[in-house]
Design a protein around this motif. Structure first.
Motif, mmCIF file in Angstrom:
data_model
loop_
_atom_site.group_PDB
_atom_site.id
_atom_site.type_symbol
_atom_site.label_atom_id
_atom_site.label_comp_id
_atom_site.label_asym_id
_atom_site.label_seq_id
_atom_site.Cartn_x
_atom_site.Cartn_y
_atom_site.Cartn_z
ATOM 1 N N ILE A 34 0.852 -1.177 0.000
ATOM 2 C CA ILE A 34 0.000 0.000 0.000
ATOM 3 C C ILE A 34 0.891 1.231 0.000
ATOM 4 N N VAL A 35 0.606 2.152 -0.926
ATOM 5 C CA VAL A 35 1.399 3.371 -1.058
ATOM 6 C C VAL A 35 0.459 4.571 -1.048
ATOM 7 N N ASP A 36 0.836 5.592 -0.298
ATOM 8 C CA ASP A 36 0.120 6.864 -0.263
ATOM 9 C C ASP A 36 1.153 7.950 -0.542
ATOM 10 N N ALA A 37 1.039 8.596 -1.703
ATOM 11 C CA ALA A 37 1.974 9.656 -2.080
ATOM 12 C C ALA A 37 1.218 10.975 -2.162
ATOM 13 N N ALA A 38 1.509 11.881 -1.242
ATOM 14 C CA ALA A 38 0.869 13.188 -1.226
ATOM 15 C C ALA A 38 1.688 14.159 -2.065
ATOM 16 N N LYS A 39 1.002 14.970 -2.894
ATOM 17 C CA LYS A 39 1.710 15.965 -3.711
ATOM 18 C C LYS A 39 2.408 16.955 -2.788
ATOM 19 N N ASP A 40 3.663 17.211 -3.073
ATOM 20 C CA ASP A 40 4.495 18.105 -2.266
ATOM 21 C C ASP A 40 4.586 17.647 -0.811
ATOM 22 N N GLY A 41 4.408 16.363 -0.584
ATOM 23 C CA GLY A 41 4.486 15.812 0.772
ATOM 24 C C GLY A 41 5.247 14.503 0.760
ATOM 25 N N GLU A 42 5.041 13.755 1.794
ATOM 26 C CA GLU A 42 5.773 12.496 1.916
ATOM 27 C C GLU A 42 5.048 11.350 1.217
ATOM 28 N N PRO A 91 -3.545 16.711 -3.598
ATOM 29 C CA PRO A 91 -3.769 15.356 -4.129
ATOM 30 C C PRO A 91 -2.949 14.276 -3.420
ATOM 31 N N HIS A 92 -3.586 13.129 -3.291
ATOM 32 C CA HIS A 92 -2.957 11.922 -2.758
ATOM 33 C C HIS A 92 -3.131 10.830 -3.804
ATOM 34 N N ALA A 93 -2.020 10.274 -4.247
ATOM 35 C CA ALA A 93 -2.059 9.127 -5.153
ATOM 36 C C ALA A 93 -1.943 7.875 -4.291
ATOM 37 N N VAL A 94 -2.894 6.977 -4.453
ATOM 38 C CA VAL A 94 -2.935 5.754 -3.654
ATOM 39 C C VAL A 94 -2.785 4.553 -4.576
ATOM 40 N N VAL A 95 -1.954 3.607 -4.145
ATOM 41 C CA VAL A 95 -1.764 2.371 -4.903
ATOM 42 C C VAL A 95 -1.899 1.196 -3.943
ATOM 43 N N VAL A 96 -2.668 0.190 -4.362
ATOM 44 C CA VAL A 96 -2.779 -1.073 -3.633
ATOM 45 C C VAL A 96 -2.474 -2.167 -4.658
ATOM 46 N N ALA A 97 -1.421 -2.934 -4.401
ATOM 47 C CA ALA A 97 -1.020 -3.972 -5.352
ATOM 48 C C ALA A 97 -0.515 -5.197 -4.606
ATOM 49 N N GLY A 98 -0.807 -6.349 -5.150
ATOM 50 C CA GLY A 98 -0.342 -7.599 -4.557
ATOM 51 C C GLY A 98 -1.273 -8.736 -4.892
ATOM 52 N N ARG A 99 -1.521 -9.605 -3.902
ATOM 53 C CA ARG A 99 -2.373 -10.771 -4.113
ATOM 54 C C ARG A 99 -3.407 -10.869 -3.008
ATOM 55 N N TRP A 100 -4.629 -11.220 -3.405
ATOM 56 C CA TRP A 100 -5.729 -11.445 -2.469
ATOM 57 C C TRP A 100 -6.281 -12.821 -2.766
ATOM 58 N N GLN A 101 -6.048 -13.767 -1.879
ATOM 59 C CA GLN A 101 -6.514 -15.150 -2.002
ATOM 60 C C GLN A 101 -6.222 -15.718 -3.394
ATOM 61 N N GLY A 112 -8.535 14.014 -4.228
ATOM 62 C CA GLY A 112 -8.304 15.459 -4.153
ATOM 63 C C GLY A 112 -7.560 15.896 -2.913
ATOM 64 N N ASN A 113 -7.806 15.207 -1.792
ATOM 65 C CA ASN A 113 -7.108 15.536 -0.546
ATOM 66 C C ASN A 113 -7.190 14.338 0.402
ATOM 67 N N GLY A 114 -6.541 14.469 1.533
ATOM 68 C CA GLY A 114 -6.492 13.370 2.505
ATOM 69 C C GLY A 114 -7.843 12.999 3.068
ATOM 70 N N CYS A 115 -8.719 13.979 3.215
ATOM 71 C CA CYS A 115 -10.045 13.704 3.770
ATOM 72 C C CYS A 115 -10.862 12.806 2.836
ATOM 73 N N THR A 116 -10.884 13.141 1.554
ATOM 74 C CA THR A 116 -11.653 12.315 0.617
ATOM 75 C C THR A 116 -11.038 10.922 0.490
ATOM 76 N N MET A 117 -9.718 10.842 0.609
ATOM 77 C CA MET A 117 -9.039 9.546 0.567
ATOM 78 C C MET A 117 -9.458 8.681 1.760
ATOM 79 N N LYS A 118 -9.417 9.261 2.953
ATOM 80 C CA LYS A 118 -9.777 8.502 4.158
ATOM 81 C C LYS A 118 -11.249 8.124 4.157
#
Length: 127
Positions: A34-42, A91-101, A112-118
C-alpha cells in the motif's frame, strides 16, 4: 553405571527422534503493498498481510476487515460515504497492489485531498 548411562542415552535418542519437525506457517491469504503519495508531501508505504493480519501496516486488522467486506477489491470501498470534506487541493495518489486469495490486485486512484481519501478507503490507507 554403564547400563544407566546407556539407558539415559537411549531415552534421549528416542526423545529427540520422536519430536516432530518444525512446520512453517502457511503464507497469508493476502499480501498487499500500500502506497500513499501526497503531492508536495511524503510518500508512505506499508505491507498488509491478511489471514492472518500483519505486515508493516500499523492497523492491519482493521484494514483486513474492510477489505474482506469487499472481497479484496479496494475500488469497492466507500467507508464514510457521507463524509464532509473541505475542497482544499492536496492530491494523494494511492496504490494497492499484490495478491488477495490467489488473485492479483492492482488498483490506483488519485484523491483530491487526505479527507476524501480517508472517507473512501479508511483504515486500508491509514499508514
Amino acid at each position: 553405571m554403564m547400563r544407566a548411562l546407556g539407558a539415559i542415552a537411549l531415552c534421549g535418542a528416542f526423545t529427540l527422534g520422536g519430536s516432530s519437525p518444525a512446520v512453517a506457517a502457511p503464507p497469508p491469504k493476502a499480501q498487499l503493498k500500500i502506497v500513499d503519495a501526497a503531492k508536495d508531501g511524503e510518500t508512505r508505504t506499508a505491507w498488509l498481510n491478511c489471514g492472518p493480519a500483519g505486515g508493516t501496516h500499523p492497523n492491519a486488522r482493521a484494514a483486513c476487515r474492510l477489505l474482506e467486506k469487499v472481497d479484496g477489491h479496494p475500488e469497492r470501498l466507500n467507508v464514510t460515504p457521507d463524509a464532509i470534506c473541505t475542497k482544499e487541493l492536496q492530491p494523494h495518489a494511492v496504490v494497492v497492489a499484490g495478491r488477495w486469495q490467489g488473485r492479483a490486485v492492482q488498483w490506483a486512484k488519485v484523491f483530491g485531498n487526505g479527507c476524501t481519501m480517508k472517507a473512501a478507503v479508511g483504515a486500508v490507507i491509514a499508514i
